[in-house]
Design a protein around this motif. Structure first.
Motif, short mmCIF file in Angstrom:
data_model
loop_
_atom_site.label_atom_id
_atom_site.label_comp_id
_atom_site.label_asym_id
_atom_site.label_seq_id
_atom_site.Cartn_x
_atom_site.Cartn_y
_atom_site.Cartn_z
N TYR A 1 8.52 0.98 -2.35
CA TYR A 1 8.39 -0.31 -3.03
C TYR A 1 9.28 -1.33 -2.33
O TYR A 1 10.24 -0.97 -1.66
CB TYR A 1 8.76 -0.20 -4.51
N ASN A 2 8.95 -2.59 -2.52
CA ASN A 2 9.72 -3.67 -1.91
C ASN A 2 11.12 -3.72 -2.51
O ASN A 2 11.29 -3.64 -3.73
CB ASN A 2 9.03 -5.01 -2.13
N GLY A 3 12.11 -3.86 -1.65
CA GLY A 3 13.49 -3.95 -2.11
C GLY A 3 14.19 -2.62 -2.29
O GLY A 3 15.28 -2.58 -2.85
N MET A 4 13.61 -1.52 -1.82
CA MET A 4 14.25 -0.22 -1.96
C MET A 4 15.54 -0.21 -1.14
O MET A 4 15.56 -0.60 0.02
CB MET A 4 13.32 0.90 -1.48
N ILE B 1 0.24 9.86 -3.64
CA ILE B 1 -0.87 10.82 -3.80
C ILE B 1 -0.79 11.94 -2.77
O ILE B 1 -0.79 13.12 -3.13
CB ILE B 1 -2.22 10.07 -3.73
N PRO B 2 -0.71 11.65 -1.45
CA PRO B 2 -0.58 12.76 -0.50
C PRO B 2 0.71 13.55 -0.67
O PRO B 2 0.74 14.75 -0.43
CB PRO B 2 -0.65 12.07 0.88
N PHE B 3 1.80 12.88 -1.09
CA PHE B 3 3.04 13.61 -1.32
C PHE B 3 2.89 14.57 -2.50
O PHE B 3 3.42 15.68 -2.48
CB PHE B 3 4.19 12.64 -1.58
N ALA B 4 2.16 14.15 -3.53
CA ALA B 4 1.91 15.04 -4.67
C ALA B 4 1.08 16.25 -4.23
O ALA B 4 1.35 17.39 -4.63
CB ALA B 4 1.21 14.28 -5.78
N LEU B 5 0.07 16.00 -3.38
CA LEU B 5 -0.74 17.11 -2.86
C LEU B 5 0.08 18.01 -1.95
O LEU B 5 -0.11 19.24 -1.94
CB LEU B 5 -1.94 16.54 -2.10
N ALA B 6 1.03 17.42 -1.20
CA ALA B 6 1.88 18.23 -0.33
C ALA B 6 2.75 19.17 -1.15
O ALA B 6 3.00 20.32 -0.75
CB ALA B 6 2.74 17.32 0.54
N LEU C 1 0.80 -1.21 0.00
CA LEU C 1 0.00 0.00 0.00
C LEU C 1 0.84 1.27 0.00
O LEU C 1 0.31 2.36 -0.21
CB LEU C 1 -0.93 0.01 1.23
N TYR C 2 2.14 1.13 0.23
CA TYR C 2 2.98 2.32 0.31
C TYR C 2 3.01 3.16 -0.96
O TYR C 2 3.12 4.37 -0.89
CB TYR C 2 4.42 1.93 0.73
N PRO C 3 2.96 2.56 -2.17
CA PRO C 3 2.93 3.41 -3.36
C PRO C 3 1.77 4.40 -3.39
O PRO C 3 1.85 5.44 -4.05
CB PRO C 3 2.83 2.40 -4.51
#
Length: 451
Positions: free
Chosen positions: A272-275, A204-209, A198-200
């Protein structure tokens, strides 16, 4: 148990001796002659020999000694005295005991080695990371100062057979530079955790920020054209540089706001997984690039659509763009430092990571992830990106510093007469009076021939 010629148990004396190739051997005191009764008796022998193979000869005193009937040979194969990694055998003819490797004790502050579980204790005033190298060509230790807070706090007992036990926050690898398998690096921390699918959605909130931050700069008119932003930038950078003192709690509004002023997301997350560290460094450029994109979009829309321009009234989006450029300086500087930092490790000669033929083999790794060798295909993209940012930032700094001179050099700097250039540079010079805009000092205007 000794028996007579017809198989009856009897009292007897068992004589013993050691037979080996070198002849330098012996039994423990009192074991060369032992008495047995008419019942089964346990006999113990401690055999000392310089050879890896020997025989213990047993026979009972009596008339059949020379006939060989009473002789018994026991074959003995000696195993070398082995110790856990980081420990060495104590010189002894009688015991196999282990203690700290003298190499580690002499060069580093290591003590209290445990033979039972093979651990060594790192003292509280050390911050070292140790790896043991064992190849067919050579063995030895690789010791370096631990990177950042990647290693566990000292004092601590570690086992070199499992070097990842030295790492904190579920990290592993050379200098604890990567995450354990299946885990992802969390932004704004050194921790490695399981990353949710669900982290991706947090994009959306980061774009709004980002939209909110650009709108805040425009609406409140806190741009470099008014001079209000300079103090804010200074104090935000001071707080960010001493975050552990001023903001020990990483989850509050002030922390997020200070991060925004420094063009950081300010929230602990993984996308994302593996970052890993490589992606983390490159992601530092994403948020500033997104804010630049928003401001450029506002400038373009304001140019072609009067109704959109009227929404900002007398607000200057060009000054907002100049403000974001100024805010991004510390962010870009951190990116350059992170991409170019390295650590030199010294490996024992003859190992697989050998680089030269000297007594110590140097191996240069990327500081943020010791598993990435410096200036290799894994590191070159970050190196090139840092070089581009460094060159572009240096040229832009020179442009800002001498920008007020260039318009007077009309014979050479014709391009400085461009209205777009002047509009952008005026945003930086607007807060200052003509007196303070002159690099030469005083109020005398600069001559048009730049002399």
């Amino acid at each position: 148990m000794a028996v007579d010629q017809v198989g009856n148990p009897m009292n007897a004396t068992i004589r013993s001796s050691v037979i080996s190739e070198s002849g330098f051997d012996r039994l423990n005191e009192g074991q060369t002659q032992q008495k047995v009764g008419k019942q089964c008796t346990e006999l113990e022998y401690n055999v000392f020999s310089q050879d890896s193979f020997a025989q213990v000869e047993l026979y009972a005193e009596g008339p059949c000694i020379n006939l060989g009937i009473s002789r018994q040979l026991i074959n003995i194969h000696f195993l070398p005295c082995t110790c856990p990694i980081g420990l060495k055998p104590i010189p002894s003819d009688t015991d196999c005991k282990c203690d700290c490797d003298p190499v580690l004790q002499r060069r580093y502050q290591i003590a209290n080695c445990s033979e039972e579980n093979g651990t060594i204790k790192l003292e509280s005033n050390t911050n070292i990371w140790i790896e043991f190298i064992n190849t067919t060509n050579g063995t030895g230790y690789v010791v370096s100062n631990c990177t950042f807070d990647y290693c566990v706090e000292k004092p601590v007992d570690i086992s070199l057979s499992s070097p990842d036990k030295q790492c904190a926050y579920n990290r592993s690898g050379v200098l604890c530079g990567e995450c354990e398998p299946g885990l992802s690096l969390v932004l704004a921390t050194s921790r490695c955790e399981q990353c949710s699918d669900l982290y991706p959605l947090l994009l959306i909130p980061f774009a709004l920020a980002g939209i909110f931050l650009v709108a805040l700069i425009l609406i409140l008119n806190i741009t470099i054209a008014t001079g209000k932003i300079h103090g804010l930038i200074f104090y935000a950078n001071m707080i960010a540089a001493n975050r552990a003192i001023f903001l020990p709690n990483l989850n509050n509004f002030i922390t997020v706001f200070v991060s925004w002023v420094n063009l950081d997301l300010g929230i602990e997350t993984c996308f994302y997984n593996g970052m890993n560290s490589q992606a983390k460094v490159l992601l530092q450029l994403v948020f500033p690039a997104y804010l630049f994109f928003l401001t450029f979009l506002i400038i373009i829309l304001s140019k072609y659509f009067d109704s959109f321009a009227k929404l900002f009234s007398n607000r200057n989006p060009v000054a907002a763009l100049g403000t974001l450029v100024l805010l991004s300086y510390s962010k870009l500087l951190r990116f350059i430092i992170a991409a170019l930092q390295y650590r030199v490790l010294y490996y024992p000669p003859g190992t697989t990571k050998i680089v030269d033929n000297f007594s110590k083999s140097s191996y240069i790794v990327w500081l943020y992830d010791g598993n990435v060798q410096y200036f290799t295909p894994d590191h070159i993209p970050r190196f090139v990106a840092a070089a581009i940012v460094l060159i572009a930032g240096g040229l832009f700094t020179v442009l800002l510093f001498f920008g007020q001179w260039f318009p007077h050099c009309s014979k050479v700097m014709v391009w400085t007469k461009n209205t777009k250039y002047n509009g952008f540079m005026d945003a930086y010079h607007a807060p200052f009076t003509p007196k303070h805009r002159s690099l030469l000092g005083g109020t005398t205007p600069l001559r048009s021939d730049c002399s």
